[in-house]
Design a protein around this motif. Structure first.
Motif, PDB file in Angstrom:
ATOM      1  N   GLN A  12       0.847  -1.299  -0.220  1.00 19.51           N
ATOM      2  CA  GLN A  12       0.119  -0.095  -0.049  1.00 19.51           C
ATOM      3  C   GLN A  12       0.881   1.314  -0.140  1.00 19.51           C
ATOM      4  O   GLN A  12       1.803   1.321   0.754  1.00 19.51           O
ATOM      5  N   VAL A  13       0.423   2.451  -0.479  1.00 20.85           N
ATOM      6  CA  VAL A  13       1.091   3.444  -0.828  1.00 20.85           C
ATOM      7  C   VAL A  13       0.450   4.490   0.380  1.00 20.85           C
ATOM      8  O   VAL A  13      -0.701   4.733   0.253  1.00 20.85           O
ATOM      9  N   VAL A  14       1.228   5.000   1.191  1.00 22.77           N
ATOM     10  CA  VAL A  14       0.761   5.671   2.170  1.00 22.77           C
ATOM     11  C   VAL A  14       1.787   7.327   2.258  1.00 22.77           C
ATOM     12  O   VAL A  14       2.755   7.198   1.562  1.00 22.77           O
ATOM     13  N   ARG A  15       1.183   8.026   3.083  1.00 30.64           N
ATOM     14  CA  ARG A  15       2.006   9.261   3.289  1.00 30.64           C
ATOM     15  C   ARG A  15       2.208   9.598   4.774  1.00 30.64           C
ATOM     16  O   ARG A  15       1.294   9.129   5.522  1.00 30.64           O
ATOM     17  N   HIS A  16       3.118  10.397   5.177  1.00 30.12           N
ATOM     18  CA  HIS A  16       3.222  10.780   6.581  1.00 30.12           C
ATOM     19  C   HIS A  16       2.086  11.811   7.019  1.00 30.12           C
ATOM     20  O   HIS A  16       2.019  12.829   5.907  1.00 30.12           O
ATOM     21  N   ARG A  17       1.373  11.648   8.164  1.00 33.55           N
ATOM     22  CA  ARG A  17       0.677  12.522   8.451  1.00 33.55           C
ATOM     23  C   ARG A  17       1.204  14.131   8.705  1.00 33.55           C
ATOM     24  O   ARG A  17       0.432  15.194   8.425  1.00 33.55           O
ATOM     25  N   VAL A  18       2.550  14.141   9.131  1.00 36.86           N
ATOM     26  CA  VAL A  18       3.080  15.324   9.563  1.00 36.86           C
ATOM     27  C   VAL A  18       4.081  15.830   8.632  1.00 36.86           C
ATOM     28  O   VAL A  18       4.111  16.958   8.120  1.00 36.86           O
ATOM     29  N   PHE A  19       4.980  14.924   8.238  1.00 36.83           N
ATOM     30  CA  PHE A  19       6.295  15.377   7.371  1.00 36.83           C
ATOM     31  C   PHE A  19       5.950  14.857   5.936  1.00 36.83           C
ATOM     32  O   PHE A  19       5.161  14.000   5.752  1.00 36.83           O
ATOM     33  N   PHE A  21       6.671  13.238   3.270  1.00 37.44           N
ATOM     34  CA  PHE A  21       7.055  12.303   2.523  1.00 37.44           C
ATOM     35  C   PHE A  21       5.900  10.940   2.355  1.00 37.44           C
ATOM     36  O   PHE A  21       5.077  11.206   3.166  1.00 37.44           O
ATOM     37  N   ARG A  22       6.151  10.308   1.320  1.00 38.90           N
ATOM     38  CA  ARG A  22       5.348   9.212   1.245  1.00 38.90           C
ATOM     39  C   ARG A  22       6.128   7.923   0.762  1.00 38.90           C
ATOM     40  O   ARG A  22       7.394   8.108   0.669  1.00 38.90           O
ATOM     41  N   GLY A  23       5.587   6.827   0.712  1.00 30.66           N
ATOM     42  CA  GLY A  23       6.196   5.662   0.344  1.00 30.66           C
ATOM     43  C   GLY A  23       5.323   4.366   0.208  1.00 30.66           C
ATOM     44  O   GLY A  23       3.961   4.425   0.419  1.00 30.66           O
ATOM     45  N   VAL A  24       5.904   3.195   0.014  1.00 34.87           N
ATOM     46  CA  VAL A  24       5.273   1.871  -0.445  1.00 34.87           C
ATOM     47  C   VAL A  24       5.522   1.043   0.989  1.00 34.87           C
ATOM     48  O   VAL A  24       6.831   0.866   1.291  1.00 34.87           O
ATOM     49  N   ILE A  25       4.866   0.473   1.712  1.00 30.33           N
ATOM     50  CA  ILE A  25       5.007  -0.317   2.532  1.00 30.33           C
ATOM     51  C   ILE A  25       5.417  -1.715   2.208  1.00 30.33           C
ATOM     52  O   ILE A  25       4.797  -2.269   1.263  1.00 30.33           O
ATOM     53  N   PHE A  26       6.771  -2.079   2.802  1.00 32.34           N
ATOM     54  CA  PHE A  26       7.075  -3.599   2.260  1.00 32.34           C
ATOM     55  C   PHE A  26       7.352  -4.559   3.596  1.00 32.34           C
ATOM     56  O   PHE A  26       7.633  -5.651   3.396  1.00 32.34           O
ATOM     57  N   ASP A  27       7.051  -3.910   4.836  1.00 28.58           N
ATOM     58  CA  ASP A  27       7.025  -4.867   5.897  1.00 28.58           C
ATOM     59  C   ASP A  27       6.496  -3.984   6.936  1.00 28.58           C
ATOM     60  O   ASP A  27       6.265  -3.049   7.035  1.00 28.58           O
ATOM     61  N   LEU A  58       9.416   2.019   1.880  1.00 27.92           N
ATOM     62  CA  LEU A  58      10.541   2.509   0.731  1.00 27.92           C
ATOM     63  C   LEU A  58       9.824   3.970   0.586  1.00 27.92           C
ATOM     64  O   LEU A  58       8.873   4.249  -0.157  1.00 27.92           O
ATOM     65  N   ALA A  59      10.567   5.002   1.070  1.00 26.36           N
ATOM     66  CA  ALA A  59      10.226   6.292   1.048  1.00 26.36           C
ATOM     67  C   ALA A  59      10.794   7.232   0.223  1.00 26.36           C
ATOM     68  O   ALA A  59      11.910   7.020   0.043  1.00 26.36           O
ATOM     69  N   GLU A  60      10.255   8.237  -0.209  1.00 23.69           N
ATOM     70  CA  GLU A  60      10.518   9.315  -0.962  1.00 23.69           C
ATOM     71  C   GLU A  60      10.180  10.684  -0.440  1.00 23.69           C
ATOM     72  O   GLU A  60       9.100  10.825   0.257  1.00 23.69           O
ATOM     73  N   ASN A  61      10.859  11.639  -0.797  1.00 27.64           N
ATOM     74  CA  ASN A  61      10.543  13.285  -0.456  1.00 27.64           C
ATOM     75  C   ASN A  61      11.140  13.842  -1.703  1.00 27.64           C
ATOM     76  O   ASN A  61      11.650  13.119  -2.675  1.00 27.64           O
ATOM     77  N   GLN A  62      10.967  15.294  -1.522  1.00 26.62           N
ATOM     78  CA  GLN A  62      11.602  15.897  -2.763  1.00 26.62           C
ATOM     79  C   GLN A  62      12.929  15.882  -3.090  1.00 26.62           C
ATOM     80  O   GLN A  62      13.418  15.943  -4.246  1.00 26.62           O
ATOM     81  N   GLU A  63      13.758  15.711  -1.963  1.00 30.32           N
ATOM     82  CA  GLU A  63      15.256  15.263  -2.084  1.00 30.32           C
ATOM     83  C   GLU A  63      15.786  13.952  -2.335  1.00 30.32           C
ATOM     84  O   GLU A  63      16.695  13.884  -3.086  1.00 30.32           O
ATOM     85  N   SER A  64      15.068  12.993  -1.764  1.00 31.04           N
ATOM     86  CA  SER A  64      15.773  11.803  -2.020  1.00 31.04           C
ATOM     87  C   SER A  64      14.799  10.421  -1.638  1.00 31.04           C
ATOM     88  O   SER A  64      13.808  10.657  -1.336  1.00 31.04           O
ATOM     89  N   SER A  65      15.523   9.222  -1.881  1.00 31.65           N
ATOM     90  CA  SER A  65      14.748   7.967  -1.409  1.00 31.65           C
ATOM     91  C   SER A  65      15.500   7.468  -0.162  1.00 31.65           C
ATOM     92  O   SER A  65      16.530   7.288  -0.460  1.00 31.65           O
ATOM     93  N   TYR A  66      14.612   6.839   0.463  1.00 29.77           N
ATOM     94  CA  TYR A  66      15.453   6.073   1.816  1.00 29.77           C
ATOM     95  C   TYR A  66      14.462   5.306   2.319  1.00 29.77           C
ATOM     96  O   TYR A  66      13.343   5.115   1.744  1.00 29.77           O
ATOM     97  N   VAL A  67      14.633   4.415   3.248  1.00 33.24           N
ATOM     98  CA  VAL A  67      13.881   3.459   3.940  1.00 33.24           C
ATOM     99  C   VAL A  67      13.539   4.084   5.451  1.00 33.24           C
ATOM    100  O   VAL A  67      14.328   4.731   6.187  1.00 33.24           O
ATOM    101  N   ALA A  68      12.297   4.287   5.720  1.00 34.04           N
ATOM    102  CA  ALA A  68      11.497   4.817   6.993  1.00 34.04           C
ATOM    103  C   ALA A  68      10.818   3.806   7.614  1.00 34.04           C
ATOM    104  O   ALA A  68      10.308   2.729   7.287  1.00 34.04           O
ATOM    105  N   TYR A  69      10.790   4.042   8.951  1.00 38.08           N
ATOM    106  CA  TYR A  69      10.216   3.383  10.210  1.00 38.08           C
ATOM    107  C   TYR A  69       9.211   3.964  10.598  1.00 38.08           C
ATOM    108  O   TYR A  69       9.648   5.016  11.316  1.00 38.08           O
TER     109      TYR A  69
END
Length: 109
Positions: A12-19, A21-27, A58-69
């Motif tokens: 599922q594709v989700v976004r952060h409530r405050v910050f 960034f958005r991403g796809v859940i992998f675990d 697997l997250a992304e924002n305007q500047e980069s891609s990264y892994v978020a928890y």
């Protein structure tokens, strides 16, 4: 006490409530499963409770891609209809369907 059932699903594709960034859940962890040091690094006024599902993105924002928890309380469904541009998305997922991805078949022996 039994862990809560996860509200969001793998792929599922989700976004952060405050910050921003958005991403796809992998675990998904049924409750907090990261280090105490990581948890304490979050400012107390925004620190989430540990007794809720936490999602690996697997997250992304305007500047980069990264892994978020991210805690469940800080996620919302992403309704943009756009795929996630994270470079690892194509490794884990096969197709995109507007708000979610389909996992690739697992290879094992």
């Amino acid at each position: 006490m039994e862990p809560r059932r996860a509200k969001f699903a793998i792929g599922q594709v989700v976004r952060h409530r405050v910050f921003p960034f958005r991403g796809v859940i992998f675990d998904v962890d049924p409750e907090f499963a990261n280090s105490e040091e990581w948890w304490l690094s979050i400012p107390p006024n925004v620190r989430p409770h540990k007794d809720q599902p936490f999602y690996h993105l697997l997250a992304e924002n305007q500047e980069s891609s990264y892994v978020a928890y991210v805690s469940e309380q800080n996620l919302l469904p992403d309704d943009s209809g756009e795929p996630v541009a994270h470079p690892q998305a194509a490794v884990l997922f096969e197709t995109f369907h507007g708000d979610h991805y389909t996992l690739r078949p697992r290879i094992s022996h």
